[in-house]
Design a protein around this motif. Structure first.
Motif, PDB file in Angstrom:
ATOM      1  N   UNK A 213       0.813  -1.217   0.000  1.00 32.99           N
ATOM      2  CA  UNK A 213       0.000   0.000   0.000  1.00 32.99           C
ATOM      3  C   UNK A 213       0.851   1.274   0.000  1.00 32.99           C
ATOM      4  N   UNK A 214       1.989   1.322   0.734  1.00 30.10           N
ATOM      5  CA  UNK A 214       2.817   2.531   0.653  1.00 30.10           C
ATOM      6  C   UNK A 214       3.312   2.820  -0.762  1.00 30.10           C
ATOM      7  N   UNK A 215       3.539   1.764  -1.567  1.00 26.43           N
ATOM      8  CA  UNK A 215       3.984   1.959  -2.953  1.00 26.43           C
ATOM      9  C   UNK A 215       2.871   2.608  -3.771  1.00 26.43           C
ATOM     10  N   UNK A 216       1.637   2.134  -3.565  1.00 25.24           N
ATOM     11  CA  UNK A 216       0.502   2.713  -4.294  1.00 25.24           C
ATOM     12  C   UNK A 216       0.318   4.178  -3.892  1.00 25.24           C
ATOM     13  N   UNK A 217       0.395   4.456  -2.599  1.00 26.51           N
ATOM     14  CA  UNK A 217       0.213   5.827  -2.122  1.00 26.51           C
ATOM     15  C   UNK A 217       1.317   6.740  -2.656  1.00 26.51           C
ATOM     16  N   UNK A 218       2.557   6.247  -2.646  1.00 27.96           N
ATOM     17  CA  UNK A 218       3.676   7.064  -3.137  1.00 27.96           C
ATOM     18  C   UNK A 218       3.524   7.375  -4.617  1.00 27.96           C
ATOM     19  N   UNK A 219       2.966   6.431  -5.388  1.00 28.18           N
ATOM     20  CA  UNK A 219       2.785   6.668  -6.826  1.00 28.18           C
ATOM     21  C   UNK A 219       1.810   7.801  -7.099  1.00 28.18           C
ATOM     22  N   UNK A 220       0.982   8.117  -6.122  1.00 32.67           N
ATOM     23  CA  UNK A 220      -0.004   9.185  -6.274  1.00 32.67           C
ATOM     24  C   UNK A 220       0.499  10.529  -5.768  1.00 32.67           C
ATOM     25  N   UNK A 221       1.532  10.499  -4.934  1.00 32.93           N
ATOM     26  CA  UNK A 221       1.945  11.705  -4.232  1.00 32.93           C
ATOM     27  C   UNK A 221       3.340  12.184  -4.617  1.00 32.93           C
ATOM     28  N   UNK A 288       1.560  -3.023   6.427  1.00 33.45           N
ATOM     29  CA  UNK A 288       1.055  -1.720   5.996  1.00 33.45           C
ATOM     30  C   UNK A 288       0.036  -1.851   4.871  1.00 33.45           C
ATOM     31  N   UNK A 289      -0.452  -3.049   4.662  1.00 34.47           N
ATOM     32  CA  UNK A 289      -1.456  -3.275   3.638  1.00 34.47           C
ATOM     33  C   UNK A 289      -0.837  -3.627   2.303  1.00 34.47           C
TER      34      UNK A 289
END
Length: 503
Positions: A213-221, A288-289
């Motif tokens: 999930x942190x990888x997905x979130x980082x790709x957006x931010x 972290x999901x």
């Protein structure tokens, strides 16, 4: 076909509609919604919002076998809403009843729920009918996922509750909600598109690996050109991660994705929910999901992107195209996707005809020809021994003799003549030329670094190579070679090549 005409996304491999429909029918929400629709065929009384009355909710929970599940009532209510949203059930209001004035107390009935027309299509329609019903429900769940939680809504209701404890809708401060439905919907579509691209472009993810999930979130931010994220950006990543955790939990029941939620121990501090700090390199990321799109999810997201006017290819889309179109498209694809596309293209033709068409498309001195030859080599690797006569027929061809020798040698063919020194230098320039406009220069830099090891006198001869890209290649070597003395030789060779072509 120009480079600008090529597909932006890698193609995905999707099963046929019948298999996708089976996946949809077994997804938790749709399968439970169908059970409830059959259960309600003779009619079930409902409240002002079409919801089940308390007593019937208990019976519906039992009908789904969820009586022992503490989340059973919530899961049943979600499935009931899904059935109504998809048309598997229809609500008929009682005549002469104004549902707006009926208290929502879970006990007052103002209508009847019965099986809708879509239930017959779900039971006996085509796979396309099933997928259309599932997609309609997905749209409704995505809208729910993009809606703030009740706790968030309460923050905008200060002053909206009167002395009797009733909420006055006209007093709700919408600005305080900090919620734009359109913006939130676009955010969620962007999230799903990012997951789609990860699945299409990463072999491990395509084969079932989960994405942290942190990888997905980082790709957006995190901006693409940011090497070290600032503390503010990392804090935003953590906030987005929790936003995604909430939304993915809502979407899991549709069958769109598989999701392992964030460990509750990470988000609770003294009983208060809080976004956790991001993991360090040593920590277990699974806490972290982690998430991945299912095959049904790939189909669903692809349909949404097609509806938005995007070009979203699947493996086999190019099987009816000319070889030149195929080779140009393959240059932008990850190797597994390119190989799958080439396999589908060749399978649609006789092997000999496929080989001849690919070889003919690989010829040329135009700027895109080196890239076509590189992908032709990949496409031809799919061919069996039936392709040998066509490859032997081009051994003396300046454009194709090199890739023909590689193909024949890799298959242990006998009597393969060694390449001339002139051909070796031409092939080296051609291979480097195929990488010149690559957005990721890592491959070109690696090739450039090994030049001196492969050809000790490369720069003494390269400037004389009769290739349209000789000067451009030598200039690139001069920019990228890590050995400054060799880089200087390359720049001098480039100048000599330029002078030769202008004389």
């Amino acid at each position: 076909m120009t480079r600008a005409d090529r597909p932006i996304l890698p193609p995905v491999r999707l099963p046929d509609e019948a298999e996708l429909a089976r996946e949809a029918l077994t997804s938790p929400l749709l399968s439970r919604a169908a059970q409830l629709a059959h259960w309600a065929e003779s009619g079930v009384r409902v409240g002002a919002g079409g919801e089940l009355l308390d007593a019937d909710l208990v019976r519906a929970v039992a009908q789904l076998g969820l009586s022992d599940d503490e989340d059973g009532p919530a899961a049943t209510a979600e499935a009931w809403c899904f059935a109504v949203d998809t048309g598997l059930m229809e609500i008929e209001e009682d005549e002469g009843v104004d549902s707006d004035g009926v208290p929502d107390d879970g006990e007052t009935a103002v209508g009847t729920a019965r099986a809708g027309e879509e239930l017959a299509l779900l039971d006996g329609g085509t796979p396309s009918d099933v997928l259309e019903i599932w997609a309609g429900g997905l749209d409704a769940v995505l809208a729910d996922a993009a809606t703030p939680s009740f706790e968030s809504l309460l923050s905008g209701m200060e002053g909206a509750v009167d002395d009797a404890g009733e909420i006055d809708p006209n007093s709700i401060d919408l600005d305080a909600l900090d919620w734009d439905p359109e913006e939130e919907g676009e955010f969620l579509d962007t999230v799903l598109a990012n997951l789609y691209m990860l699945t299409a472009g990463d072999t491990d993810v395509a084969e079932g690996a989960m994405v942290p999930l942190p990888v997905v979130a980082a790709s957006l931010v995190v901006p693409d050109d940011m090497r070290e994220p600032t503390d503010e950006v990392l804090e935003e990543v953590s906030t987005v991660m929790m936003r995604l955790d909430e939304q993915f939990r809502v979407l899991t029941g549709t069958g769109l994705l598989e999701y392992d939620p964030v460990d509750d121990a990470l988000i609770t501090m003294e009983g208060e929910p809080e976004a956790p700090p991001l993991p360090d390199e040593e920590e277990d990321l699974t806490r972290y999901g982690q998430v991945r799109l299912t095959t049904l999810g790939l189909y669903g997201v692809r349909e949404r992107m097609l509806g938005a006017g995007l070009q979203v290819p699947t493996v086999g889309d190019l099987s009816g195209e000319k070889a030149e179109v195929l080779l140009l498209a393959l240059t932008d694809l990850p190797e597994p996707a390119a190989q799958a596309e080439a396999t589908a293209w060749i399978a649609a033709r006789e092997p000999r005809d496929a080989a001849l068409e690919l070889l003919d498309a690989a010829r040329g001195d135009d700027p895109l020809a080196p890239g076509r030859r590189l992908t032709a080599q990949l496409a031809l690797s799919v061919l069996g021994p039936e392709g040998e006569p066509a490859l032997r027929g081009v051994l003396d061809d300046r454009h194709l003799g090199g890739l023909a020798r590689v193909w024949l040698t890799e298959r242990g063919a006998a009597d393969v003549p060694p390449p001339s020194e002139e051909l070796i230098f031409w092939l080296t320039v051609d291979t480097l030329a195929a990488q010149l406009d690559n957005e990721d220069p890592a491959g070109l830099r690696e090739l450039v670094s090994g030049l001196s090891a492969q050809h000790s006198s490369f720069f003494e001869h390269a400037w004389q190579v009769d290739h349209p890209a000789t000067t451009d290649v030598l200039e690139a070597v001069g920019r990228l070679h890590p050995d400054e003395s060799l880089a200087k030789e390359a720049r001098a060779a480039a100048e000599r090549a330029r002078s030769r072509t202008t004389d």
